[in-house]
Design a protein around this motif. Structure first.
Motif, PDB file in Angstrom:
ATOM      1  N   ASP A  93      20.024 -35.486 -64.514  1.00 15.25           N
ATOM      2  CA  ASP A  93      21.189 -34.755 -63.815  1.00 15.25           C
ATOM      3  C   ASP A  93      22.605 -35.445 -64.666  1.00 15.25           C
ATOM      4  O   ASP A  93      22.717 -36.514 -64.661  1.00 15.25           O
ATOM      5  CB  ASP A  93      21.240 -35.025 -62.395  1.00 15.25           C
ATOM      6  N   HIS A 154      23.848 -39.551 -55.971  1.00 15.75           N
ATOM      7  CA  HIS A 154      22.659 -39.271 -55.054  1.00 15.75           C
ATOM      8  C   HIS A 154      21.500 -39.623 -55.587  1.00 15.75           C
ATOM      9  O   HIS A 154      21.188 -39.853 -56.852  1.00 15.75           O
ATOM     10  CB  HIS A 154      22.660 -37.650 -54.963  1.00 15.75           C
ATOM     11  N   ALA A 185      21.651 -40.476 -59.443  1.00 14.05           N
ATOM     12  CA  ALA A 185      22.662 -39.909 -60.468  1.00 14.05           C
ATOM     13  C   ALA A 185      24.104 -40.667 -59.746  1.00 14.05           C
ATOM     14  O   ALA A 185      24.360 -40.574 -58.738  1.00 14.05           O
ATOM     15  CB  ALA A 185      22.851 -38.505 -60.203  1.00 14.05           C
ATOM     16  N   GLU A 187      28.181 -40.074 -60.159  1.00 13.28           N
ATOM     17  CA  GLU A 187      29.089 -38.975 -60.625  1.00 13.28           C
ATOM     18  C   GLU A 187      30.543 -38.947 -60.028  1.00 13.28           C
ATOM     19  O   GLU A 187      30.868 -38.412 -59.091  1.00 13.28           O
ATOM     20  CB  GLU A 187      28.448 -37.738 -60.512  1.00 13.28           C
ATOM     21  N   GLU A 272      28.839 -37.633 -65.195  1.00 10.35           N
ATOM     22  CA  GLU A 272      27.500 -38.080 -64.661  1.00 10.35           C
ATOM     23  C   GLU A 272      26.564 -38.209 -65.489  1.00 10.35           C
ATOM     24  O   GLU A 272      26.407 -37.711 -66.574  1.00 10.35           O
ATOM     25  CB  GLU A 272      27.085 -36.872 -63.709  1.00 10.35           C
TER      26      GLU A 272
END
Ligand code: CO
Length: 287
Positions: A93, A154, A185, A187, A272
């Motif tokens: 991601d 997350h 991830a 971000e 991210e």
């Protein structure tokens, strides 16, 4: 955990992101960029882990185009390109912010990207997520902006894009830690607004909420996308997909993601990367 698949998904995500950056130009449609980036991921041997998100200016996240939405990039747009690849359910991601034809928001974009860079530098097995949050908030505030307080990084698990842990963009007091064996991830979102996004209208991204006793169109959705988010435009294998999607939402077993937005006059930037934590330190799979 299948490290090899995480690493390969990360490499494809990174390449797709770099490819996507070059496509974002004044006059080009969101639809064209989303479709090309998703095709890139598939041609590289992975699947999109979720629809390519193209979120512009005050929209922070969760918009993906439909074919005839008429949206094209305009000069001065601040574009968040957020994408993911998965191999056998192992997800990457990654996101980047691109300004179309101007550099008015360079500092804002830099606030987000340097917050991510500093957070990644501090990463070590066992670090508390609140420490990353503190680093992110400091880095963004130092540059005169706010983090978006109600968006977080997350945890990731197989076929699960938001699993377990949240990684806040400020020190939220959480004692949760990032331990070896975890994938996640990070971000940071930065804004010249208050740092609170609200739900807007639907962004054409859906996810199944129930998986038992599905039939027909809905069973096919599970077969294709499992528990991952998917785009309305990916459902055109069925003639009536638009009404079937609405029906699934009404019946409560499909979720339609709302777009997440700051107030209209503000702008949001996002960066991210995906990380896999090992005993001897982190591997940043999308860098
Ligand atoms: Co993410």
């Amino acid at each position: 955990m299948d490290l090899k698949k995480y690493v390969e998904a990360g490499k494809i995500g990174k390449e797709a992101r770099e490819y996507g950056i070059d496509l974002i130009k004044e006059g080009v449609s969101y639809y064209e960029v989303a479709e090309k980036v998703e095709k890139y991921i598939i041609d590289a041997g992975a699947f999109p882990a979720f629809p390519v998100n193209i979120s512009v200016n005050n929209v922070a996240a969760h918009y993906t185009p439909v074919k005839n939405d008429g949206l094209a990039f305009k000069r001065g747009d601040v574009v968040k390109l957020d994408l993911g690849a998965h191999i056998d359910g192992y997800i990457s991601d990654t996101a980047v912010t691109v300004e179309v034809g101007t550099n008015r928001w360079e500092d804002l974009i830099e606030a987000s990207s340097s917050a991510l860079k500093e957070a990644l530098k501090a990463l070590r097995p066992g670090i508390e997520v609140r420490e990353l949050g503190r680093i992110i908030e400091n880095e963004i505030k130092m540059r005169g902006y706010n983090p978006v307080y109600n968006l977080t990084g997350h945890g990731l698990a197989r076929y699960d894009l938001h699993h377990g842990i949240s990684i806040p963009n400020y020190d939220d007091g959480s004692r949760a830690t990032l331990r070896p064996g975890m994938a996640f991830a990070i971000e940071p979102f930065a804004t010249n607004g208050k740092g609170q996004v609200r739900n807007g209208k639907g962004g054409n991204i859906y996810m199944l909420l129930r998986f038992m006793n599905l039939s027909g169109f809905y069973e096919e959705l599970y077969r294709r996308f499992r528990t991952l988010p998917f785009a309305a435009r990916w459902c055109d294998f069925h003639e009536d997909y638009e009404s079937l999607l609405s029906r699934g939402v009404k019946k409560g077993f499909l979720y339609h993601f709302p777009i997440l937005q700051e107030r209209r006059k503000y702008v949001v930037a996002q960066t991210e990367h995906t990380v896999v934590m090992l005993d001897d330190g982190p591997i940043i799979t999308t860098e």
